[in-house]
Design a protein around this motif. Structure first.
Motif, PDB file in Angstrom:
ATOM      1  N   ARG A  85      -0.359  -5.594   1.289  1.00  0.00           N
ATOM      2  CA  ARG A  85       0.482  -4.619   2.117  1.00  0.00           C
ATOM      3  C   ARG A  85      -0.207  -4.503   3.530  1.00  0.00           C
ATOM      4  O   ARG A  85       0.446  -4.266   4.275  1.00  0.00           O
ATOM      5  CB  ARG A  85       0.426  -3.361   1.350  1.00  0.00           C
ATOM      6  N   LEU A  86      -1.444  -4.358   3.288  1.00  0.00           N
ATOM      7  CA  LEU A  86      -2.038  -3.899   4.739  1.00  0.00           C
ATOM      8  C   LEU A  86      -2.089  -5.028   5.719  1.00  0.00           C
ATOM      9  O   LEU A  86      -1.643  -4.962   6.994  1.00  0.00           O
ATOM     10  CB  LEU A  86      -3.951  -3.833   4.186  1.00  0.00           C
ATOM     11  N   GLU A  87      -2.184  -6.429   5.116  1.00  0.00           N
ATOM     12  CA  GLU A  87      -2.221  -7.540   6.038  1.00  0.00           C
ATOM     13  C   GLU A  87      -0.812  -7.732   6.571  1.00  0.00           C
ATOM     14  O   GLU A  87      -0.634  -8.252   7.651  1.00  0.00           O
ATOM     15  CB  GLU A  87      -2.670  -8.787   5.051  1.00  0.00           C
ATOM     16  N   ARG A  89      -6.722  -5.457  11.470  1.00  0.00           N
ATOM     17  CA  ARG A  89      -5.945  -4.811  10.647  1.00  0.00           C
ATOM     18  C   ARG A  89      -6.147  -3.176  10.306  1.00  0.00           C
ATOM     19  O   ARG A  89      -7.558  -3.026  10.130  1.00  0.00           O
ATOM     20  CB  ARG A  89      -6.014  -5.436   9.184  1.00  0.00           C
ATOM     21  N   ASN A 144      -1.595   0.635  13.719  1.00  0.00           N
ATOM     22  CA  ASN A 144      -1.703  -0.789  13.978  1.00  0.00           C
ATOM     23  C   ASN A 144      -1.447  -0.970  15.483  1.00  0.00           C
ATOM     24  O   ASN A 144      -2.262  -1.840  16.113  1.00  0.00           O
ATOM     25  CB  ASN A 144      -0.967  -1.810  13.063  1.00  0.00           C
ATOM     26  N   LEU A 147      -9.284  -0.314  -1.180  1.00  0.00           N
ATOM     27  CA  LEU A 147      -8.090  -0.220  -1.307  1.00  0.00           C
ATOM     28  C   LEU A 147      -7.908   0.098  -3.022  1.00  0.00           C
ATOM     29  O   LEU A 147      -6.727   0.404  -3.314  1.00  0.00           O
ATOM     30  CB  LEU A 147      -7.078  -1.159  -0.756  1.00  0.00           C
ATOM     31  N   LEU A 165      -3.916  -4.884  -0.706  1.00  0.00           N
ATOM     32  CA  LEU A 165      -4.525  -5.617   0.265  1.00  0.00           C
ATOM     33  C   LEU A 165      -3.039  -6.535   1.251  1.00  0.00           C
ATOM     34  O   LEU A 165      -3.340  -6.588   2.713  1.00  0.00           O
ATOM     35  CB  LEU A 165      -5.567  -6.528  -0.092  1.00  0.00           C
ATOM     36  N   LEU A 169      -2.901   2.913   0.319  1.00  0.00           N
ATOM     37  CA  LEU A 169      -2.370   3.104   1.587  1.00  0.00           C
ATOM     38  C   LEU A 169      -1.223   4.295   1.267  1.00  0.00           C
ATOM     39  O   LEU A 169      -0.527   4.199   0.368  1.00  0.00           O
ATOM     40  CB  LEU A 169      -1.857   1.986   2.288  1.00  0.00           C
ATOM     41  N   GLN A 221       1.239  -5.422   7.687  1.00  0.00           N
ATOM     42  CA  GLN A 221       1.579  -4.429   8.393  1.00  0.00           C
ATOM     43  C   GLN A 221       0.767  -4.812   9.806  1.00  0.00           C
ATOM     44  O   GLN A 221       1.042  -3.955  10.753  1.00  0.00           O
ATOM     45  CB  GLN A 221       1.084  -3.071   8.053  1.00  0.00           C
ATOM     46  N   SER A 222      -0.125  -5.503   9.827  1.00  0.00           N
ATOM     47  CA  SER A 222      -1.026  -5.905  11.199  1.00  0.00           C
ATOM     48  C   SER A 222       0.318  -6.513  12.329  1.00  0.00           C
ATOM     49  O   SER A 222       1.258  -6.927  11.991  1.00  0.00           O
ATOM     50  CB  SER A 222      -1.862  -6.779  11.011  1.00  0.00           C
TER      51      SER A 222
END
Lengths: 176, 309
Positions: A133-135, B131, B113, B97, A131, B102, A137-138
């Motif tokens: 990592r996802l955040e 996101r 993105n 996740l 999570l 990912l 990349q925004s």
């Protein structure tokens, strides 16, 4: 029997996207076939709901199709790829046979690949690292609009689409 | 007559007649309980609460939940606060996740993105951080969680041919969030007041209160939405992509591709379980679009579409 024939795997090389080799489609509603990809063009013929057509090419929201002896342009959203008829369930191919893709220029890769099951989702444990990592990349709105304008994208005014009549009663609170 | 109007009428009646024997609180509580019970598979004989039907899943029995009066506003009008929405979405995203990581390709994730954020800007919803992530699975699917979390699987990404198709898929998922489809499901099917009880609690990792609300893991993603919610997401999402300047035929082209896949392909089993068949989606979208997009000339940007390594 014809189904089996059309379901035979088509091995075709990469081509120009708009010059798609023949693929089968099913007409979703009664439609006119136009001589050009435009509703103001003259009418070449008509196709009935459920009819099979051969898809020859695409231009914008239009498909060039052949139905019987007539060839013409029909709206993209009035045709579905595949020849299995109109129904939602169990359509499209013969069990176990290789498949005809609607666009054979795309990579065909079917057998043996695993999906994602409901059980996997149900068992899933929260993953804080992924999570994060996802955040990380925004992107900002500025970065995104900059990227858009690099390729000449600009925001357009487009009206929302109407809700079809059949769905108008569908509010979760609306039955009182 | 809508429930909202009924309640407002009741409120007006109650305030203008303070000495009325009408018990507003009881009335509201009954309404809420009836609303919450409405989702049970068997809708027969709601007037006999003593004969509790056996619940199929481990879901709590809503009828037995005591309604917290401070939560009535939420229960009746269905609004989670922004903070609650993001908390719910974050927990669902973190769980998802946990099931699928990912794709380890930063350039891919950044590209998705950039495209997704631009499409989301056309939705008019700017109170959340959007996101986007590509999930490392060959399954063909895409997911949205409340609060701005959007996912597309590598299997679906692989089928895409250009940026307009990506924009169409992301537009559909963005629409689920702007239309609050998952929040409506939670509102209808789960006990109310759970979030209120722990207001202000901020969890760094897993959020147990939210977890209680959403069930096991990320199963809410496997349950799917009402089919009308999917048709609506198609209708709304295609407009977002068009507003972003893309060829509006991106999403329909992806649906065409999906319709051409064999029904026995196990990469699509979950997709077909949770969505109407692509042929039905094309037909519904066709009804709504008609001639609306005949004059649009969007871009498909096939040349800068990021190809998977």
């Amino acid at each position: 029997m014809r189904k089996i024939l059309t379901a035979t795997l088509m091995v075709l090389g990469w081509g120009v996207a708009s010059a798609v080799s023949a693929a089968t489609g099913t007409v979703l509603r009664d439609e006119k076939l136009y001589t050009q990809p435009s509703a103001t063009a003259s009418v070449a013929g008509s196709v009935a709901r459920g009819a099979n057509v051969t898809i020859l090419s695409r231009e914008g929201g239009w498909l060039r199709v052949t139905s019987g002896r007539t060839t013409g342009w029909v709206r993209l959203l009035s045709v579905r790829a595949g020849s299995g008829g109109l129904g939602g369930a169990g359509i499209g191919d013969v069990v176990g046979a290789a498949t005809t893709r609607s666009d054979p220029t795309r990579v065909v890769a079917v057998a043996g690949l695993r999906g994602l099951s409901d059980e996997q989702l149900k068992q899933a444990q929260f993953n804080a690292d992924e999570l994060a990592r996802l955040e990380a990349q925004s992107v900002t709105t500025g970065q995104a609009s900059g990227f858009a304008s690099q390729s000449g994208l600009a925001a357009l005014k487009v009206q929302g689409l109407p809700k079809p009549r059949a769905e108008q009663q569908a509010s979760p609170w609306g039955e009182n | 007559m809508s429930l909202k109007h009924l309640i407002l009428a009741a409120l007006l009646a109650a305030t203008s007649l303070p000495a009325s024997a009408f018990d507003l609180g009881k009335f509201l509580e009954d309404r809420v309980n009836r609303k919450l019970n409405k989702n049970e598979p068997a809708q027969t004989a709601p007037a006999q609460p003593s004969t509790a039907p056996a619940q199929t899943a481990a879901a709590p029995q809503p009828a037995k939940q005591k309604v917290d009066p401070t939560q009535l506003g939420f229960a009746l009008f269905g609004d989670y606060s922004l903070e609650e929405e993001v908390r719910i979405g974050r927990q669902i995203a973190g769980n998802l996740l946990g099931a699928v990581p990912l794709v380890r390709d930063d350039a891919l994730q950044r590209y998705v993105n950039l495209v997704g954020n631009w499409v989301a800007q056309q939705s008019g919803r700017n109170d959340v951080t959007w996101r986007f992530g590509v999930l490392d699975t060959e399954a063909i699917n895409a997911f949205a969680a409340p609060g701005g979390y959007v996912f597309v699987t590598k299997g679906l990404y692989r089928m895409l041919e250009n940026e307009a198709e990506l924009a169409g898929v992301l537009g559909h998922e963005i629409a689920h969030i702007t239309q609050k489809h998952h929040l409506k499901v939670l509102k209808q099917s789960t006990l109310i007041g759970a979030l209120g009880q722990a207001a202000g609690q901020r969890a760094q990792g897993s959020d147990q209160v939210v977890q209680n609300l959403i069930g096991n893991g990320a199963e809410i993603m496997a349950r799917g939405l009402d089919k009308n919610a999917e048709y609506e997401a198609d209708r709304v999402g295609i407009v977002y992509a068009a507003r972003a300047g893309y060829d509006p035929w991106g999403l329909p082209s992806v649906l065409q591709e999906l319709a051409g896949l064999p029904s026995g392909d196990n990469r699509t089993s979950l997709l077909y379980k949770t969505h109407p068949h692509p042929a039905d989606r094309l037909a519904a979208l066709g009804e709504a679009v008609g001639e609306s997009f005949d004059t649009l000339r969007g871009k498909d940007l096939a040349n800068r579409f990021y190809r998977l390594r």
